[in-house]
Design a protein around this motif. Structure first.
Motif: not given
Length: 430
Positions: A25-37
Protein backbone atom coordinates in the motif's frame (compact mmCIF):
# COMPACT_ATOMS: atom_id res chain seq x y z
CA UNK A 1 -10.30 7.20 19.57
CA UNK A 2 -11.51 4.77 16.94
CA UNK A 3 -11.43 7.52 14.32
CA UNK A 4 -7.73 8.22 14.94
CA UNK A 5 -6.87 4.66 13.89
CA UNK A 6 -9.01 4.61 10.78
CA UNK A 7 -6.20 5.65 8.35
CA UNK A 8 -3.99 2.87 9.65
CA UNK A 9 -6.81 0.35 9.46
CA UNK A 10 -7.62 1.46 5.93
CA UNK A 11 -3.97 1.22 4.92
CA UNK A 12 -3.66 -2.24 6.41
CA UNK A 13 -6.78 -3.37 4.59
CA UNK A 14 -5.49 -1.91 1.34
CA UNK A 15 -2.13 -3.53 1.96
CA UNK A 16 -3.77 -6.89 2.46
CA UNK A 17 -5.71 -6.47 -0.75
CA UNK A 18 -2.71 -5.13 -2.64
CA UNK A 19 -0.48 -7.84 -1.31
CA UNK A 20 -2.37 -10.29 -3.46
CA UNK A 21 -0.92 -8.40 -6.46
CA UNK A 22 2.56 -7.97 -4.97
CA UNK A 23 2.18 -4.22 -4.35
CA UNK A 24 2.51 -2.70 -0.86
CA UNK A 25 0.00 0.00 0.00
CA UNK A 26 1.06 3.58 -0.84
CA UNK A 27 3.96 2.28 -2.97
CA UNK A 28 2.20 2.21 -6.32
CA UNK A 29 4.34 5.06 -7.71
CA UNK A 30 7.66 3.47 -6.77
CA UNK A 31 9.58 1.39 -9.31
CA UNK A 32 9.36 -2.35 -8.82
CA UNK A 33 12.73 -3.83 -7.87
CA UNK A 34 13.60 -7.43 -8.48
CA UNK A 35 16.07 -9.36 -6.36
CA UNK A 36 18.70 -9.04 -9.09
CA UNK A 37 18.16 -5.28 -9.41
CA UNK A 38 18.33 -4.90 -5.64
CA UNK A 39 21.68 -6.70 -5.48
CA UNK A 40 23.03 -4.68 -8.42
CA UNK A 41 21.93 -1.35 -6.87
CA UNK A 42 23.54 -2.27 -3.57
CA UNK A 43 26.78 -3.11 -5.35
CA UNK A 44 26.79 0.19 -7.27
CA UNK A 45 26.19 2.18 -4.08
CA UNK A 46 29.31 0.89 -2.33
CA UNK A 47 32.37 3.04 -1.90
CA UNK A 48 34.49 0.43 -3.70
CA UNK A 49 32.34 0.71 -6.82
CA UNK A 50 32.35 4.51 -6.66
CA UNK A 51 36.13 4.71 -6.40
CA UNK A 52 36.43 2.51 -9.49
CA UNK A 53 33.58 3.74 -11.69
CA UNK A 54 32.54 7.26 -10.64
CA UNK A 55 32.98 10.09 -13.15
CA UNK A 56 31.81 13.60 -12.15
CA UNK A 57 31.91 16.98 -13.81
CA UNK A 58 32.99 19.75 -11.41
CA UNK A 59 34.65 23.16 -11.48
CA UNK A 60 38.11 24.27 -10.33
CA UNK A 61 38.41 27.25 -7.95
CA UNK A 62 38.91 29.40 -11.07
CA UNK A 63 35.57 28.21 -12.46
CA UNK A 64 37.02 25.97 -15.16
CA UNK A 65 35.25 22.64 -15.83
CA UNK A 66 37.15 19.52 -14.80
CA UNK A 67 36.40 15.81 -14.86
CA UNK A 68 36.89 14.02 -11.55
CA UNK A 69 37.28 10.24 -11.45
CA UNK A 70 36.61 7.97 -8.51
CA UNK A 71 40.28 7.09 -8.11
CA UNK A 72 41.04 10.77 -7.49
CA UNK A 73 38.61 10.82 -4.58
CA UNK A 74 40.25 7.66 -3.26
CA UNK A 75 43.62 9.40 -3.56
CA UNK A 76 42.33 12.32 -1.48
CA UNK A 77 41.00 9.91 1.15
CA UNK A 78 44.49 8.39 1.32
CA UNK A 79 45.94 11.89 1.73
CA UNK A 80 43.50 12.47 4.59
CA UNK A 81 44.64 9.32 6.38
CA UNK A 82 48.27 10.35 5.81
CA UNK A 83 47.54 13.69 7.48
CA UNK A 84 45.88 11.89 10.40
CA UNK A 85 48.92 9.61 10.68
CA UNK A 86 51.31 12.57 10.78
CA UNK A 87 49.30 14.15 13.58
CA UNK A 88 48.47 11.03 15.61
CA UNK A 89 51.60 8.90 15.19
CA UNK A 90 54.33 11.45 14.45
CA UNK A 91 53.05 14.22 16.71
CA UNK A 92 53.10 16.96 14.06
CA UNK A 93 50.68 19.46 15.61
CA UNK A 94 47.93 16.88 16.26
CA UNK A 95 45.44 19.55 17.33
CA UNK A 96 45.53 20.82 13.75
CA UNK A 97 46.31 17.81 11.61
CA UNK A 98 43.94 15.25 13.10
CA UNK A 99 40.72 17.26 12.53
CA UNK A 100 42.01 18.49 9.16
CA UNK A 101 42.72 14.90 8.15
CA UNK A 102 39.26 13.72 9.16
CA UNK A 103 37.74 16.65 7.28
CA UNK A 104 39.60 15.52 4.14
CA UNK A 105 38.38 11.94 4.53
CA UNK A 106 34.79 12.97 5.32
CA UNK A 107 34.38 15.25 2.31
CA UNK A 108 35.71 12.68 -0.16
CA UNK A 109 33.47 9.77 0.94
CA UNK A 110 31.24 8.87 -2.05
CA UNK A 111 27.48 9.40 -1.61
CA UNK A 112 27.96 10.82 1.93
CA UNK A 113 27.34 14.42 0.83
CA UNK A 114 29.01 15.88 3.93
CA UNK A 115 30.47 18.77 1.97
CA UNK A 116 27.38 19.57 -0.07
CA UNK A 117 24.16 21.49 0.52
CA UNK A 118 23.13 21.09 4.15
CA UNK A 119 25.91 18.60 4.84
CA UNK A 120 27.74 18.77 8.16
CA UNK A 121 31.03 20.08 6.74
CA UNK A 122 29.40 22.56 4.37
CA UNK A 123 27.45 24.04 7.28
CA UNK A 124 30.69 24.49 9.24
CA UNK A 125 32.45 26.05 6.27
CA UNK A 126 29.68 28.52 5.52
CA UNK A 127 29.23 29.37 9.20
CA UNK A 128 32.74 30.60 9.87
CA UNK A 129 35.53 29.37 7.60
CA UNK A 130 34.40 31.03 4.38
CA UNK A 131 34.21 34.41 6.10
CA UNK A 132 36.03 36.30 8.86
CA UNK A 133 34.10 34.83 11.81
CA UNK A 134 36.31 31.91 12.88
CA UNK A 135 39.64 33.66 12.08
CA UNK A 136 38.77 36.64 14.29
CA UNK A 137 37.63 34.36 17.13
CA UNK A 138 40.93 32.51 16.81
CA UNK A 139 42.78 35.83 17.10
CA UNK A 140 40.92 36.61 20.33
CA UNK A 141 42.03 33.23 21.67
CA UNK A 142 45.62 33.74 20.52
CA UNK A 143 45.69 37.14 22.21
CA UNK A 144 44.40 35.67 25.45
CA UNK A 145 47.08 32.96 25.36
CA UNK A 146 49.97 35.25 24.40
CA UNK A 147 52.45 36.89 26.74
CA UNK A 148 53.88 39.97 25.03
CA UNK A 149 56.41 40.35 27.86
CA UNK A 150 59.41 39.01 25.86
CA UNK A 151 58.69 41.48 23.04
CA UNK A 152 58.27 44.38 25.48
CA UNK A 153 61.47 43.41 27.33
CA UNK A 154 63.50 43.21 24.12
CA UNK A 155 61.73 45.39 21.52
CA UNK A 156 64.51 45.11 18.94
CA UNK A 157 63.35 41.54 18.29
CA UNK A 158 60.30 43.10 16.62
CA UNK A 159 62.63 43.65 13.65
CA UNK A 160 62.87 39.88 13.27
CA UNK A 161 59.10 39.61 13.08
CA UNK A 162 59.14 42.32 10.42
CA UNK A 163 61.95 40.53 8.55
CA UNK A 164 59.78 37.46 8.13
CA UNK A 165 57.44 39.54 5.99
CA UNK A 166 60.11 39.47 3.28
CA UNK A 167 58.76 36.01 2.57
CA UNK A 168 55.30 37.42 2.02
CA UNK A 169 56.22 40.29 -0.29
CA UNK A 170 58.93 38.49 -2.27
CA UNK A 171 56.50 35.67 -2.97
CA UNK A 172 53.96 38.26 -4.10
CA UNK A 173 56.38 39.02 -6.92
CA UNK A 174 57.08 35.35 -7.54
CA UNK A 175 53.43 34.33 -7.77
CA UNK A 176 52.74 37.03 -10.37
CA UNK A 177 55.71 35.71 -12.38
CA UNK A 178 54.07 32.27 -12.32
CA UNK A 179 51.59 33.62 -14.88
CA UNK A 180 54.18 32.74 -17.53
CA UNK A 181 53.57 29.05 -16.80
CA UNK A 182 51.00 27.59 -19.23
CA UNK A 183 47.64 27.00 -17.58
CA UNK A 184 48.41 29.30 -14.63
CA UNK A 185 46.83 32.72 -14.20
CA UNK A 186 46.84 34.87 -11.04
CA UNK A 187 45.77 38.47 -10.63
CA UNK A 188 47.22 40.67 -7.88
CA UNK A 189 44.42 39.93 -5.41
CA UNK A 190 44.99 36.21 -5.86
CA UNK A 191 48.75 36.71 -5.56
CA UNK A 192 48.29 38.50 -2.22
CA UNK A 193 46.18 35.61 -0.92
CA UNK A 194 48.91 33.13 -1.86
CA UNK A 195 51.85 35.23 -0.65
CA UNK A 196 50.42 35.64 2.85
CA UNK A 197 50.99 31.90 3.37
CA UNK A 198 54.62 32.87 4.01
CA UNK A 199 53.57 34.28 7.36
CA UNK A 200 52.57 30.76 8.49
CA UNK A 201 49.37 32.18 9.96
CA UNK A 202 46.27 30.18 9.07
CA UNK A 203 43.62 32.58 10.43
CA UNK A 204 45.23 35.58 8.66
CA UNK A 205 45.44 33.59 5.43
CA UNK A 206 41.74 32.74 5.63
CA UNK A 207 40.88 36.33 6.49
CA UNK A 208 42.70 37.92 3.55
CA UNK A 209 41.54 35.25 1.09
CA UNK A 210 37.91 35.81 2.10
CA UNK A 211 38.42 39.51 1.36
CA UNK A 212 40.45 39.37 -1.85
CA UNK A 213 40.06 35.93 -3.47
CA UNK A 214 37.28 33.81 -1.92
CA UNK A 215 37.54 31.19 -4.68
CA UNK A 216 41.12 30.40 -3.56
CA UNK A 217 40.29 30.23 0.12
CA UNK A 218 40.22 26.45 0.27
CA UNK A 219 43.61 25.97 -1.36
CA UNK A 220 45.50 28.69 0.51
CA UNK A 221 43.95 27.74 3.86
CA UNK A 222 44.99 24.09 3.59
CA UNK A 223 48.47 25.11 2.42
CA UNK A 224 48.89 27.57 5.31
CA UNK A 225 47.72 25.14 7.98
CA UNK A 226 49.82 22.35 6.50
CA UNK A 227 52.99 24.44 6.66
CA UNK A 228 52.12 25.60 10.18
CA UNK A 229 51.95 21.96 11.23
CA UNK A 230 55.19 21.10 9.41
CA UNK A 231 57.25 23.90 10.98
CA UNK A 232 59.40 21.33 12.88
CA UNK A 233 60.34 19.70 9.58
CA UNK A 234 60.74 22.74 7.31
CA UNK A 235 62.61 25.24 9.48
CA UNK A 236 65.57 23.36 11.08
CA UNK A 237 67.44 22.59 7.82
CA UNK A 238 67.17 26.23 6.75
CA UNK A 239 68.28 27.47 10.18
CA UNK A 240 71.30 25.18 10.30
CA UNK A 241 72.32 25.97 6.72
CA UNK A 242 72.39 29.71 7.40
CA UNK A 243 74.18 29.67 10.78
CA UNK A 244 77.56 28.52 12.00
CA UNK A 245 78.13 26.34 15.06
CA UNK A 246 79.54 29.38 16.86
CA UNK A 247 76.40 31.42 16.14
CA UNK A 248 74.13 28.65 17.35
CA UNK A 249 76.06 28.60 20.64
CA UNK A 250 75.43 32.30 21.41
CA UNK A 251 73.83 32.67 24.82
CA UNK A 252 71.51 35.59 25.44
CA UNK A 253 71.11 37.43 28.73
CA UNK A 254 67.99 36.86 30.78
CA UNK A 255 65.18 39.22 29.84
CA UNK A 256 64.34 42.05 32.21
CA UNK A 257 61.13 41.79 34.24
CA UNK A 258 58.15 43.48 32.57
CA UNK A 259 55.74 45.34 34.83
CA UNK A 260 52.02 44.64 34.92
CA UNK A 261 51.27 48.20 33.76
CA UNK A 262 53.48 47.75 30.70
CA UNK A 263 51.59 44.59 29.76
CA UNK A 264 48.24 46.33 30.24
CA UNK A 265 49.18 49.36 28.16
CA UNK A 266 50.82 47.43 25.31
CA UNK A 267 47.63 46.07 23.66
CA UNK A 268 45.88 49.44 23.94
CA UNK A 269 48.81 51.33 22.41
CA UNK A 270 49.19 48.85 19.53
CA UNK A 271 45.45 48.88 18.85
CA UNK A 272 45.30 52.70 18.82
CA UNK A 273 48.27 52.91 16.44
CA UNK A 274 46.56 50.40 14.16
CA UNK A 275 43.36 52.45 14.11
CA UNK A 276 45.31 55.58 13.22
CA UNK A 277 47.75 54.12 10.69
CA UNK A 278 46.37 50.88 9.20
CA UNK A 279 42.63 50.64 9.94
CA UNK A 280 42.24 47.82 7.41
CA UNK A 281 44.29 45.64 9.78
CA UNK A 282 42.22 46.70 12.81
CA UNK A 283 39.89 43.65 12.81
CA UNK A 284 42.80 41.21 13.11
CA UNK A 285 45.03 43.23 15.41
CA UNK A 286 42.04 44.55 17.36
CA UNK A 287 40.83 41.03 18.18
CA UNK A 288 44.37 39.98 19.05
CA UNK A 289 44.81 42.92 21.40
CA UNK A 290 41.33 42.51 22.86
CA UNK A 291 42.17 38.93 23.81
CA UNK A 292 45.49 40.04 25.29
CA UNK A 293 43.91 42.91 27.22
CA UNK A 294 41.38 40.68 28.98
CA UNK A 295 44.31 38.40 29.85
CA UNK A 296 46.41 41.17 31.39
CA UNK A 297 43.80 43.42 33.00
CA UNK A 298 43.04 40.82 35.68
CA UNK A 299 39.38 41.67 36.34
CA UNK A 300 37.77 39.35 33.78
CA UNK A 301 39.55 36.07 34.43
CA UNK A 302 36.48 34.07 33.41
CA UNK A 303 36.48 35.68 29.96
CA UNK A 304 40.21 35.23 29.61
CA UNK A 305 40.12 31.55 30.57
CA UNK A 306 37.15 30.93 28.26
CA UNK A 307 38.98 32.56 25.34
CA UNK A 308 42.14 30.54 26.08
CA UNK A 309 40.41 27.20 26.54
CA UNK A 310 36.79 26.47 25.60
CA UNK A 311 36.46 29.09 22.85
CA UNK A 312 39.88 28.36 21.35
CA UNK A 313 39.35 24.60 21.42
CA UNK A 314 35.87 24.67 19.89
CA UNK A 315 36.71 27.17 17.16
CA UNK A 316 40.00 25.41 16.33
CA UNK A 317 38.16 22.10 15.98
CA UNK A 318 35.50 23.56 13.70
CA UNK A 319 37.99 25.62 11.70
CA UNK A 320 40.26 22.61 11.13
CA UNK A 321 37.36 20.41 10.03
CA UNK A 322 36.18 23.17 7.71
CA UNK A 323 39.64 23.62 6.22
CA UNK A 324 40.00 19.88 5.64
CA UNK A 325 36.58 19.76 4.00
CA UNK A 326 37.86 21.93 1.16
CA UNK A 327 40.52 19.44 0.11
CA UNK A 328 38.69 17.86 -2.82
CA UNK A 329 40.19 16.73 -6.15
CA UNK A 330 38.90 19.64 -8.26
CA UNK A 331 40.46 22.13 -5.84
CA UNK A 332 43.87 20.51 -5.59
CA UNK A 333 44.58 18.31 -8.58
CA UNK A 334 45.07 21.16 -11.05
CA UNK A 335 48.10 23.30 -12.10
CA UNK A 336 47.07 26.51 -10.30
CA UNK A 337 46.56 24.75 -6.96
CA UNK A 338 49.89 22.95 -7.27
CA UNK A 339 51.59 26.31 -7.92
CA UNK A 340 49.89 27.74 -4.82
CA UNK A 341 51.17 24.91 -2.64
CA UNK A 342 54.71 25.23 -4.06
CA UNK A 343 54.81 29.03 -3.78
CA UNK A 344 53.41 28.84 -0.26
CA UNK A 345 56.33 26.63 0.70
CA UNK A 346 58.75 29.05 -1.00
CA UNK A 347 57.18 31.96 0.90
CA UNK A 348 57.56 30.15 4.20
CA UNK A 349 61.18 29.21 3.46
CA UNK A 350 62.06 32.79 2.50
CA UNK A 351 60.38 34.12 5.66
CA UNK A 352 62.40 31.73 7.81
CA UNK A 353 65.66 32.56 6.03
CA UNK A 354 65.01 36.32 6.17
CA UNK A 355 64.53 36.23 9.93
CA UNK A 356 67.80 34.37 10.46
CA UNK A 357 69.77 36.60 8.07
CA UNK A 358 68.43 39.83 9.58
CA UNK A 359 69.44 38.56 13.03
CA UNK A 360 72.96 37.93 11.71
CA UNK A 361 72.99 41.43 10.19
CA UNK A 362 71.86 43.00 13.48
CA UNK A 363 74.74 41.28 15.26
CA UNK A 364 77.17 43.38 13.19
CA UNK A 365 76.05 46.42 15.17
CA UNK A 366 74.95 45.00 18.53
CA UNK A 367 77.24 44.87 21.54
CA UNK A 368 75.12 42.14 23.11
CA UNK A 369 74.70 39.57 20.36
CA UNK A 370 71.46 37.77 19.68
CA UNK A 371 71.32 34.12 18.68
CA UNK A 372 70.32 34.08 14.96
CA UNK A 373 68.21 30.98 15.58
CA UNK A 374 65.50 33.13 17.13
CA UNK A 375 65.15 34.95 13.81
CA UNK A 376 63.34 31.96 12.37
CA UNK A 377 60.61 32.49 14.97
CA UNK A 378 59.60 35.68 13.16
CA UNK A 379 56.91 33.74 11.33
CA UNK A 380 53.47 33.74 12.91
CA UNK A 381 53.23 30.11 13.96
CA UNK A 382 52.85 30.70 17.72
CA UNK A 383 54.41 29.07 19.70
CA UNK A 384 55.55 26.36 17.29
CA UNK A 385 58.27 28.44 15.64
CA UNK A 386 59.62 29.57 19.02
CA UNK A 387 59.78 25.96 20.20
CA UNK A 388 61.71 25.00 17.05
CA UNK A 389 64.23 27.80 17.68
CA UNK A 390 64.68 26.52 21.23
CA UNK A 391 65.01 22.91 20.07
CA UNK A 392 67.72 23.67 17.52
CA UNK A 393 69.54 25.76 20.11
CA UNK A 394 69.43 22.91 22.62
CA UNK A 395 70.87 20.55 20.03
CA UNK A 396 73.92 22.80 19.81
CA UNK A 397 74.14 23.40 23.56
CA UNK A 398 71.86 21.52 25.99
CA UNK A 399 72.12 24.43 28.43
CA UNK A 400 71.11 27.17 26.00
CA UNK A 401 67.41 27.89 26.45
CA UNK A 402 66.11 30.26 23.77
CA UNK A 403 62.35 29.79 24.14
CA UNK A 404 61.52 33.07 25.89
CA UNK A 405 63.90 35.02 23.64
CA UNK A 406 62.26 33.45 20.57
CA UNK A 407 58.78 34.39 21.78
CA UNK A 408 59.61 38.06 21.15
CA UNK A 409 59.98 37.75 17.36
CA UNK A 410 57.28 35.08 17.33
CA UNK A 411 54.54 37.35 18.66
CA UNK A 412 55.96 40.23 16.62
CA UNK A 413 55.48 38.02 13.57
CA UNK A 414 51.78 37.66 14.37
CA UNK A 415 51.42 41.45 14.43
CA UNK A 416 53.62 41.82 11.35
CA UNK A 417 51.63 39.35 9.26
CA UNK A 418 48.38 41.03 10.31
CA UNK A 419 49.82 44.39 9.25
CA UNK A 420 50.95 42.92 5.92
CA UNK A 421 47.43 41.59 5.38
CA UNK A 422 46.00 44.99 6.25
CA UNK A 423 48.28 46.71 3.74
CA UNK A 424 47.24 44.28 1.00
CA UNK A 425 43.55 44.74 1.77
CA UNK A 426 43.99 48.53 1.86
CA UNK A 427 45.70 48.54 -1.55
CA UNK A 428 43.71 45.87 -3.42
CA UNK A 429 40.53 45.47 -1.41
CA UNK A 430 38.61 48.23 -3.13
Amino acid sequence: MVFSFMPRIAAQAAGAAGGMQGIIANSEDLPRVSIGTFIRNMGESTGLSAFINNVNQRETPAGEPITIFGWQELFMVAVGFLVIYLGAAKGFEPLLLIPIGFGIVFVNIPFAGMGEGHGFLNVIYNAGVGNEFFPLLIFIGIGAMTDFGPLIANPKTALLGAAAQFGVFSTLIGITAANYIPGVSFNLKEACSVAIIGGADGPTTIYIASKLAPHLLATVAVAAYSYMALVPLIQPPIMKALTTKHERLIKMKQLRPVSSNEKKMFPLVVFCLTILLIPSAAPLIGCLMFGNFIREIGVVDRLSKTAQNELMNIVSLLLSLGVGSQMTPEKFLNPSSIIIVIMGLVAFAIATAAGVLVAKFMNLFLKEKINPLIGSAGVSAVPMAARVSNKVGLEADPGNFLLMHAMGPNVAGVIGTAIAAGVMIAVYGG
